[in-house]
Write a protein that holds these residues in place. Structure first.
Motif, mmCIF file in Angstrom:
data_model
loop_
_atom_site.group_PDB
_atom_site.id
_atom_site.type_symbol
_atom_site.label_atom_id
_atom_site.label_comp_id
_atom_site.label_asym_id
_atom_site.label_seq_id
_atom_site.Cartn_x
_atom_site.Cartn_y
_atom_site.Cartn_z
ATOM 1 N N MET A 103 0.851 -1.192 0.000
ATOM 2 C CA MET A 103 0.000 0.000 0.000
ATOM 3 C C MET A 103 0.884 1.238 0.000
ATOM 4 O O MET A 103 1.732 1.410 0.881
ATOM 5 C CB MET A 103 -0.930 0.043 1.208
ATOM 6 N N LEU A 105 1.015 5.123 0.554
ATOM 7 C CA LEU A 105 0.298 6.196 1.225
ATOM 8 C C LEU A 105 0.916 7.518 0.779
ATOM 9 O O LEU A 105 2.050 7.835 1.145
ATOM 10 C CB LEU A 105 0.399 6.019 2.744
ATOM 11 N N ALA A 202 -7.424 3.124 4.934
ATOM 12 C CA ALA A 202 -6.065 2.612 4.723
ATOM 13 C C ALA A 202 -5.673 1.628 5.818
ATOM 14 O O ALA A 202 -5.163 0.533 5.537
ATOM 15 C CB ALA A 202 -5.076 3.770 4.668
ATOM 16 N N ILE A 206 -4.956 -2.459 5.421
ATOM 17 C CA ILE A 206 -3.676 -3.046 5.825
ATOM 18 C C ILE A 206 -3.924 -4.228 6.763
ATOM 19 O O ILE A 206 -3.307 -5.291 6.636
ATOM 20 C CB ILE A 206 -2.787 -1.984 6.488
ATOM 21 N N PRO A 213 2.942 -1.161 4.168
ATOM 22 C CA PRO A 213 2.703 0.253 3.859
ATOM 23 C C PRO A 213 3.990 1.042 3.617
ATOM 24 O O PRO A 213 4.959 0.909 4.358
ATOM 25 C CB PRO A 213 1.983 0.765 5.103
#
Length: 283
Positions: A103, A105, A202, A206, A213
């Protein structure tokens, strides 16, 4: 207007954006007022003169961002060609090679569209897309973002379910983690020492997928030099089962990234507009 700006050569685009940015920053406006309020909250150690200077720099950079993404949506290859270097990409590649879902961010810092292009070109990128309500603008955005093969999902329950399925198969996703969500999609968490209503999507993704992340941004280099992509591992406690602890870690990771280039953050965004019950927004 976006398509017209997209026709300008990059050098002209940057010159015009810089000129207009300095005009906007020179006069009182809502954007400048909000920027100065946010900077007063987040950087209280700065003097009033330093905060005003940083607010004006941020406004100039915001205008540059608006102009450059208008160009890059129309000509995505032009954006990719402006990427000069990648800092921290080795850890990102190692996570992908290990078969982990990843992921990204990416807060409102630097040029997030260039970052999107690079990720879609190098990885199996799956992202959510919220229509603006203006079909012509939405088509332009989709053309740019899908040019390098990213898969778009609507911001609905079905879209989230599709994104989760893709991530469990090892796909990468990217989220803007500093947007103020609606009343059903967030919780308050500390951000620069103040309570900020923070999106939970988010952190929940996760936890559900075991995604690794990474914080990321595309730093705008001086003049017309282009961009440097920067990737930083996020705090491990973002994956904490305690949602409040997870959100606090998320916001600390955002803070650390912003501190790398605070003049390129979108300080005109009303990040504290939904205060806890009984408190007033600072704007």
């Amino acid at each position: 207007m976006l398509r017209l700006i997209g026709c300008l050569p990059f050098v002209v685009n940057r010159w015009l954006a810089t000129f207009i940015g300095h005009l906007v920053a020179a006069f009182p406006s809502e954007a400048r007022r909000v920027s100065e309020i946010n900077l007063g909250l987040c950087y209280p150690e700065l003097s009033p003169v330093e905060r005003r200077r940083l607010a004006r720099q941020s406004l100039v950079e915001s205008i540059k961002n608006t102009f450059e993404i208008a160009l890059f949506w129309s000509r995505p290859n032009s954006g990719m060609q402006r990427i000069q270097s990648v800092d921290g990409g080795e850890a990102l590649q190692a996570a992908v090679d290990a078969g982990q879902p990843v992921m990204i961010l990416a807060p409102h810092l630097g040029c997030w569209e260039v970052l999107n292009f690079w990720l879609a070109d190098h990885y199996d990128l799956h992202v959510m897309f919220a229509p603006s309500g203006l079909p012509e603008v939405d088509n332009l955005v989709r053309e740019g973002r899908e040019h390098f093969g990213s898969t778009m999902y609507p911001t609905t329950a079905r879209g989230v379910a599709g994104l989760v399925r893709a991530m469990r198969k090892g796909a990468m996703t990217a989220i803007l983690p500093d947007q103020v969500p609606d009343r059903r999609s967030g919780r308050h968490a500390d951000f620069y020492g103040h309570s900020a209503y923070t999106g939970t999507l988010a952190c929940k993704l996760i936890q559900q997928t075991g995604a690794r992340p990474f914080m990321a941004w595309a730093q705008r280099l001086p003049g017309t030099q282009g961009f440097e992509l920067r990737f930083r591992p996020a705090e491990e406690s973002i994956a904490d089962a305690d949602l409040d602890a997870s959100l606090s870690a998320l916001n600390r990771s955002i803070e650390a990234l912003i501190n790398e280039g605070p003049e390129q953050y979108l300080w005109s965004y009303k990040r504290f507009r939904r205060p806890p019950e009984g408190k007033r927004a600072p704007y």
